[in-house]
Scaffold this motif. Structure first.
Motif, PDB file in Angstrom:
ATOM      1  N   ALA A  71      28.244  39.249  35.970  1.00 57.07           N
ATOM      2  CA  ALA A  71      29.244  40.177  36.500  1.00 57.07           C
ATOM      3  C   ALA A  71      30.411  39.427  37.135  1.00 57.07           C
ATOM      4  N   GLY A  72      30.090  38.339  37.853  1.00 57.55           N
ATOM      5  CA  GLY A  72      31.146  37.523  38.457  1.00 57.55           C
ATOM      6  C   GLY A  72      32.071  36.945  37.401  1.00 57.55           C
ATOM      7  N   LEU A  93      32.594  38.134  34.423  1.00 56.64           N
ATOM      8  CA  LEU A  93      33.323  39.235  33.792  1.00 56.64           C
ATOM      9  C   LEU A  93      34.507  39.662  34.649  1.00 56.64           C
ATOM     10  N   ILE A  94      34.300  39.766  35.946  1.00 55.59           N
ATOM     11  CA  ILE A  94      35.387  40.149  36.847  1.00 55.59           C
ATOM     12  C   ILE A  94      36.527  39.139  36.770  1.00 55.59           C
ATOM     13  N   MET A  95      36.190  37.848  36.793  1.00 52.90           N
ATOM     14  CA  MET A  95      37.227  36.807  36.817  1.00 52.90           C
ATOM     15  C   MET A  95      37.955  36.659  35.485  1.00 52.90           C
ATOM     16  N   LEU A 147      39.880  40.774  35.256  1.00 53.28           N
ATOM     17  CA  LEU A 147      40.813  41.227  36.294  1.00 53.28           C
ATOM     18  C   LEU A 147      42.228  40.672  36.130  1.00 53.28           C
ATOM     19  N   ALA A 184      41.262  36.662  41.362  1.00 55.79           N
ATOM     20  CA  ALA A 184      40.028  37.213  40.797  1.00 55.79           C
ATOM     21  C   ALA A 184      38.768  36.635  41.435  1.00 55.79           C
ATOM     22  N   VAL A 208      38.000  38.578  44.582  1.00 55.20           N
ATOM     23  CA  VAL A 208      37.476  39.909  44.271  1.00 55.20           C
ATOM     24  C   VAL A 208      36.008  39.817  43.857  1.00 55.20           C
ATOM     25  N   ALA A 209      35.694  38.821  43.019  1.00 55.39           N
ATOM     26  CA  ALA A 209      34.311  38.656  42.554  1.00 55.39           C
ATOM     27  C   ALA A 209      33.368  38.372  43.719  1.00 55.39           C
ATOM     28  N   ALA A 220      33.101  41.604  45.942  1.00 53.03           N
ATOM     29  CA  ALA A 220      32.400  42.685  45.251  1.00 53.03           C
ATOM     30  C   ALA A 220      30.904  42.409  45.135  1.00 53.03           C
ATOM     31  N   LEU A 221      30.552  41.194  44.758  1.00 51.43           N
ATOM     32  CA  LEU A 221      29.136  40.871  44.589  1.00 51.43           C
ATOM     33  C   LEU A 221      28.406  40.803  45.927  1.00 51.43           C
TER      34      LEU A 221
END
Length: 493
Positions: A159-160, A162-164, A167, A176, A179-180, A183-184
């Motif tokens: 997920a980390g 994917l976000i980076m 985003l 990014a 945010v990762a 969020a995590l």
């Protein structure tokens, strides 16, 4: 009328709101990434994690002012930890701190003597190997964090990433990686997911470091014990810092003062030692986060990385301790992927590159990965590149013989660069027995670079004279003639 300054001072770039926002957010991301790294390097050095975290704080803050490369991050590093670990293990923290101070003083002296100018002798193939090896080391350092861990680590890690990756396609207003991480962390806390966290790495400092004097006897015996470690500390730190500065120069298309950077590293280590830290140098992975991922370009991000590090540890320690390691691992893996020079290993590139340069690049990478030491790899790669260059240049020396029609004189025209590698074979290029009594060695198309060449020419002259023949050395340029005149006849046993 109010006076107007003749040379108005330029407004610092970081005063711009847009730039300041980028620098602040970059500093925060780097600070978060520094925490587990500093703790890990403290464990390698055999000291309390607080020692590495405090060192990262003082290094970043001081180098932001004293350094020569804006936006570069300096903190506690693995290379420095490996150098000081034996001393800390055998003699204790006091001796380690004294070594850091002495190593910093060595760096100041070496920087003042111009050691940074040696960077011009690092070939591009070594630089590419350095960058690729760095990317591999960053990646390999994350692998243990993904082995024998609870299964939720893997979807969090994915997920980390994917976000980076996604985003930045939507917005670049916020980094990014930040945010990762946020969020995590929020997800794991809210859902009660049990995974390895930053707090599992070690305790965070609860107060600012205070200055002091190393607890060691100030004797000659102590100095002789510390000096070898301090010199190794200074050389490894300077090598990594100057190579990183050059890398940032290339990434940002700007120039930096390598001499100031070398001296600044020394000043930062002296201050770090006074505050009881384990010392450090440029952190290439965190620098890539700061410059390439977050887009920082000024000293503000470096200063804030150190400042935020202490604020996060002292004020927000409980929250920071809950950050899942999966988030930080994802950041570092993406940094490794972005750092690697993929173009350098593309088939089209490899087809065009000379075999020697490919070999230098591969050996640099292999040595760095095998030793886990970037400095050793750079030295080995540079020496190998110089040997290959010397062999290549040695082969371009040409000797052409022209005999006068009446057969009374022969002229040998020598062309090329004459130095130890090329002139050693020069003696065998003449027909001492068959040549006429008058011989001219025409060096119009050649240049003499060292004493080995003068000795070779003396040997040629002696072989002809032993057979009763005369030799004239002609066509020397002014520099070559001066060297030949000064050394000729003085080098024979």
């Amino acid at each position: 009328m109010p006076s107007v300054p003749l040379f108005p001072r330029a407004r610092p770039a970081w005063l711009s709101p847009k730039v300041a926002r980028t620098e602040v957010l970059a500093g925060l991301v780097v600070a978060l990434a520094l925490i587990p790294e500093a703790i890990s390097f403290s464990i390698i050095a055999g000291v309390d994690p607080r020692i590495g975290l405090c060192a990262s704080f003082t290094m970043a803050v001081v180098i932001s002012v004293a350094g020569g490369r804006a936006a570069m991050i300096s903190a506690a590093t693995g290379a420095i930890a490996l150098v000081v670990a034996p001393l800390a293990r055998e003699h204790g923290l006091g001796y380690l701190v004294a070594t850091v101070i002495l190593g910093g003083l060595f760096q100041i002296v070496l920087g003042s003597l111009g050691v940074a100018k040696l960077m011009r002798f690092v070939p591009r193939s070594v630089m590419v190997g350095f960058v690729n090896a760095l990317a591999i080391l960053i990646f390999l350092a994350q692998v243990p964090e993904l082995i024998d861990v609870p299964w939720p680590v893997y979807p969090l890690f994915a997920a980390g990433l994917l976000i980076m990756v996604l985003l930045p396609k939507l917005t670049r207003a916020v980094p990014a990686p930040l945010v990762a991480i946020v969020a995590l962390t929020a997800l794991t806390i809210a859902a009660g997911i049990t995974v390895p966290t930053v707090g599992d790495k070690g305790a965070l400092p609860s107060s600012l470091p205070v200055p002091g004097v190393p607890d060691v006897p100030f004797t000659w015996a102590t100095l002789t014990l510390l000096a070898p470690y301090a010199l190794a500390f200074a050389l490894v730190g300077l090598m990594e810092s100057l190579m990183t500065a050059k890398l940032v120069d290339d990434l940002t298309d700007t120039r930096s003062s390598k001499t100031r950077e070398a001296i600044g590293q020394g000043v930062a280590n002296v201050v770090t030692g006074i505050f009881g830290g384990m010392g450090g140098c440029a952190m290439i992975g965190q620098t890539m986060i700061n410059v390439k991922t977050a887009g920082a370009r000024t000293r503000l991000s470096t200063f804030l990385a150190g400042t935020f590090l202490m604020i996060l540890c002292i004020v927000f320690g409980p929250v920071v301790s809950d950050i899942p390691m999966a988030a930080l691992i994802a950041v570092m893996v993406l940094v490794a992927f972005g750092t690697f020079d993929w173009h350098s290993v593309a088939p089209a590139t490899l087809k065009r590159l000379p075999a020697g340069e490919i070999g230098v690049m591969v050996i640099t990478v292999a040595v760095v990965v095998a030793t886990d030491n970037l400095a050793i790899g750079v030295v080995v790669g540079s020496v190998l590149a110089m040997v290959i260059f010397a062999r290549r240049v040695a082969r371009v020396v040409e000797v052409t013989a022209v005999t006068d029609p009446d057969g009374t004189q022969i002229v040998y025209a020598v062309a090329g660069e004459l130095f130890f590698a090329s002139s050693n074979d020069l003696v065998s290029r003449f027909d001492y027995a068959g040549d006429p009594d008058s011989v001219v060695v025409d060096l119009t198309g050649a240049r003499i670079w060292d004493a080995s060449t003068v000795a070779a020419l003396d040997a040629v002259t002696a072989k002809y004279e032993n057979r009763g023949k005369s030799v004239e050395i002609a066509g020397l340029d002014e520099r070559s003639a001066t060297m030949h005149r000064r050394l000729s006849g003085e080098l024979r046993a």
